[in-house]
Design a protein around this motif. Structure first.
Motif, PDB file in Angstrom:
ATOM      1  N   LEU A  84       0.893  -1.598   0.125  1.00 45.69           N
ATOM      2  CA  LEU A  84      -0.094  -0.143   0.193  1.00 45.69           C
ATOM      3  C   LEU A  84       0.576   1.279  -0.237  1.00 45.69           C
ATOM      4  O   LEU A  84       0.402   2.381  -0.650  1.00 45.69           O
ATOM      5  N   LEU A  85       1.639   1.323   0.880  1.00 43.26           N
ATOM      6  CA  LEU A  85       2.705   2.396   1.033  1.00 43.26           C
ATOM      7  C   LEU A  85       3.515   2.505  -0.859  1.00 43.26           C
ATOM      8  O   LEU A  85       3.261   3.441  -0.841  1.00 43.26           O
ATOM      9  N   SER A  86       3.694   1.766  -0.887  1.00 45.92           N
ATOM     10  CA  SER A  86       4.467   1.631  -2.140  1.00 45.92           C
ATOM     11  C   SER A  86       4.477   2.254  -2.858  1.00 45.92           C
ATOM     12  O   SER A  86       4.789   3.023  -4.210  1.00 45.92           O
ATOM     13  N   LEU A  87       2.328   1.716  -3.629  1.00 47.54           N
ATOM     14  CA  LEU A  87       1.740   2.337  -4.132  1.00 47.54           C
ATOM     15  C   LEU A  87       1.624   3.456  -4.261  1.00 47.54           C
ATOM     16  O   LEU A  87       1.198   4.753  -5.119  1.00 47.54           O
ATOM     17  N   ALA A  88       1.361   4.433  -3.171  1.00 46.97           N
ATOM     18  CA  ALA A  88       0.987   5.722  -2.950  1.00 46.97           C
ATOM     19  C   ALA A  88       1.833   6.329  -2.599  1.00 46.97           C
ATOM     20  O   ALA A  88       1.734   7.467  -3.436  1.00 46.97           O
ATOM     21  N   LEU A  89       2.881   5.827  -2.844  1.00 52.19           N
ATOM     22  CA  LEU A  89       4.453   6.781  -2.825  1.00 52.19           C
ATOM     23  C   LEU A  89       4.556   7.168  -4.463  1.00 52.19           C
ATOM     24  O   LEU A  89       5.436   8.071  -5.436  1.00 52.19           O
ATOM     25  N   GLU A  90       4.300   5.640  -5.168  1.00 50.91           N
ATOM     26  CA  GLU A  90       4.120   6.174  -6.400  1.00 50.91           C
ATOM     27  C   GLU A  90       3.569   6.927  -7.806  1.00 50.91           C
ATOM     28  O   GLU A  90       4.218   7.315  -8.005  1.00 50.91           O
ATOM     29  N   GLU A  91       2.231   7.118  -6.651  1.00 50.90           N
ATOM     30  CA  GLU A  91       1.049   8.286  -6.795  1.00 50.90           C
ATOM     31  C   GLU A  91       2.303   9.454  -6.868  1.00 50.90           C
ATOM     32  O   GLU A  91       1.816  10.117  -8.115  1.00 50.90           O
ATOM     33  N   ALA A  92       2.481   9.394  -5.878  1.00 54.44           N
ATOM     34  CA  ALA A  92       3.401  10.635  -5.973  1.00 54.44           C
ATOM     35  C   ALA A  92       4.502  10.664  -6.485  1.00 54.44           C
ATOM     36  O   ALA A  92       4.677  12.135  -7.665  1.00 54.44           O
ATOM     37  N   LEU A  93       5.308  10.113  -6.376  1.00 56.77           N
ATOM     38  CA  LEU A  93       6.684  10.493  -7.270  1.00 56.77           C
ATOM     39  C   LEU A  93       6.568   9.966  -9.129  1.00 56.77           C
ATOM     40  O   LEU A  93       7.314  10.621  -9.512  1.00 56.77           O
ATOM     41  N   GLY A  94       5.539  10.000  -9.436  1.00 57.51           N
ATOM     42  CA  GLY A  94       5.518   8.966 -10.855  1.00 57.51           C
ATOM     43  C   GLY A  94       5.024   9.690 -11.418  1.00 57.51           C
ATOM     44  O   GLY A  94       5.210  10.825 -12.689  1.00 57.51           O
ATOM     45  N   GLY A  95       3.695  11.264 -10.441  1.00 56.72           N
ATOM     46  CA  GLY A  95       3.644  12.553 -11.358  1.00 56.72           C
ATOM     47  C   GLY A  95       4.745  13.604 -11.194  1.00 56.72           C
ATOM     48  O   GLY A  95       4.647  14.266 -12.122  1.00 56.72           O
ATOM     49  N   LEU A  96       4.831  13.939  -9.565  1.00 55.07           N
ATOM     50  CA  LEU A  96       6.313  14.321 -10.132  1.00 55.07           C
ATOM     51  C   LEU A  96       7.354  13.734 -11.327  1.00 55.07           C
ATOM     52  O   LEU A  96       7.965  15.708 -12.041  1.00 55.07           O
TER      53      LEU A  96
ATOM     54  N   LEU B 296      -3.309  15.207  -3.490  1.00 49.10           N
ATOM     55  CA  LEU B 296      -2.543  16.129  -2.815  1.00 49.10           C
ATOM     56  C   LEU B 296      -2.822  14.632  -1.586  1.00 49.10           C
ATOM     57  O   LEU B 296      -1.299  15.285  -0.928  1.00 49.10           O
ATOM     58  N   PRO B 297      -3.558  14.253  -0.702  1.00 51.52           N
ATOM     59  CA  PRO B 297      -3.403  12.880  -0.259  1.00 51.52           C
ATOM     60  C   PRO B 297      -1.792  11.988  -0.297  1.00 51.52           C
ATOM     61  O   PRO B 297      -1.145  11.613   0.716  1.00 51.52           O
ATOM     62  N   TYR B 298      -1.333  12.079  -1.334  1.00 48.94           N
ATOM     63  CA  TYR B 298       0.092  10.764  -1.841  1.00 48.94           C
ATOM     64  C   TYR B 298       0.824  11.856  -1.622  1.00 48.94           C
ATOM     65  O   TYR B 298       1.867  11.962  -1.077  1.00 48.94           O
ATOM     66  N   VAL B 299       1.174  13.660  -1.928  1.00 48.72           N
ATOM     67  CA  VAL B 299       2.670  14.475  -1.513  1.00 48.72           C
ATOM     68  C   VAL B 299       2.393  14.752  -0.512  1.00 48.72           C
ATOM     69  O   VAL B 299       3.388  14.507  -0.272  1.00 48.72           O
ATOM     70  N   THR B 300       1.306  14.326   0.495  1.00 54.97           N
ATOM     71  CA  THR B 300       1.203  14.876   1.719  1.00 54.97           C
ATOM     72  C   THR B 300       1.854  13.806   2.435  1.00 54.97           C
ATOM     73  O   THR B 300       3.296  13.884   3.127  1.00 54.97           O
ATOM     74  N   LEU B 301       2.053  12.160   1.933  1.00 54.33           N
ATOM     75  CA  LEU B 301       2.458  11.024   2.555  1.00 54.33           C
ATOM     76  C   LEU B 301       3.843  11.413   2.082  1.00 54.33           C
ATOM     77  O   LEU B 301       4.542  10.774   3.495  1.00 54.33           O
ATOM     78  N   LEU B 302       4.058  11.125   0.691  1.00 54.26           N
ATOM     79  CA  LEU B 302       5.348  11.470   0.786  1.00 54.26           C
ATOM     80  C   LEU B 302       6.355  12.571   1.115  1.00 54.26           C
ATOM     81  O   LEU B 302       7.464  12.158   1.859  1.00 54.26           O
TER      82      LEU B 302
END
Length: 206
Positions: free
Chosen positions: A68-80, A113-119
């Motif tokens: 779950l964490l890996s996929l969530a961080l991918e949402e943020a990092l992949g976007g950036l 926003l939630p994914y970047v906040t987590l990152l």
């Protein structure tokens, strides 16, 4: 959480005891909890309870909390990371490309926003987190190179340290997670415009 407790803001309709969610919905709720309680303090049981599912039903979608964490961080990092490779960041002067990257990064923050906040709360306590931090450093290095290119072209003040300027830029961008609320009075596109104006007006050669 009991069946009579109010629904968490933004969470999908609960279907107790059945895997009635798709992966994206489960991930969104997990990220909501990670941000509320902290990743380390949140268990798979917590996520299942918030969803109104059994743990076995949750494992129908994901193998572990780490996934779950890996996929969530991918949402943020992949976007950036994608911002650096999109057409607006590849054409024009270095200053124009830098503006496009900043504008795009603000857009990712607003949209995810939630994914970047987590990152931004990752501290490197696991392999997944350390890999995310390494990707953040790589992103910063690429932006720093763009700042330095703009300096060589005479579009950005050369009395600034490129790496420090990058940290200051993203210090401003990242602070948005503390106060920006989707659907609030601040429009995402106008926010991106304002951040670019403040950054580049302060860095531009006179």
């Amino acid at each position: 959480m009991s069946a009579t407790d109010p629904e968490p803001t933004g969470s999908p309709t609960r279907r107790r005891g059945r895997p009635g969610y798709d992966r994206a919905q489960v991930l969104a709720v997990a990220v909501e909890l990670f941000n509320e309680q902290g990743y380390d303090a949140t268990s798979v049981a917590d996520v299942a309870t918030r969803l109104g599912l059994t743990k076995s039903a949750l494992y129908h979608h994901f193998d572990s909390k780490e996934q779950l964490l890996s996929l969530a961080l991918e949402e943020a990092l992949g976007g950036l990371e994608g911002v650096l490779d999109e057409a607006p960041a590849l054409v024009g002067s270095a200053a124009e490309r830098l503006a496009a990257v900043i504008r795009g990064a603000v857009g990712v923050l607003v949209d995810r926003l939630p994914y970047v906040t987590l990152l931004l709360r990752v501290r490197g306590n696991s392999d997944v987190e350390r890999a995310a931090l390494e990707r953040r450093r790589s992103f910063d290095h690429r932006v720093t190179a763009l700042v330095e290119e703009a300096q060589r072209e005479g579009q950005v003040r050369d009395d600034l340290d490129g790496a420090v300027a990058t940290r200051l830029i993203f210090g401003m961008v990242n602070s948005v997670v503390e106060w920006y609320r989707p659907g609030g009075p601040v429009d995402g596109e106008r926010l991106a415009h304002d951040v670019v104006a403040v950054v580049l007006d302060g860095m531009r050669t006179r």
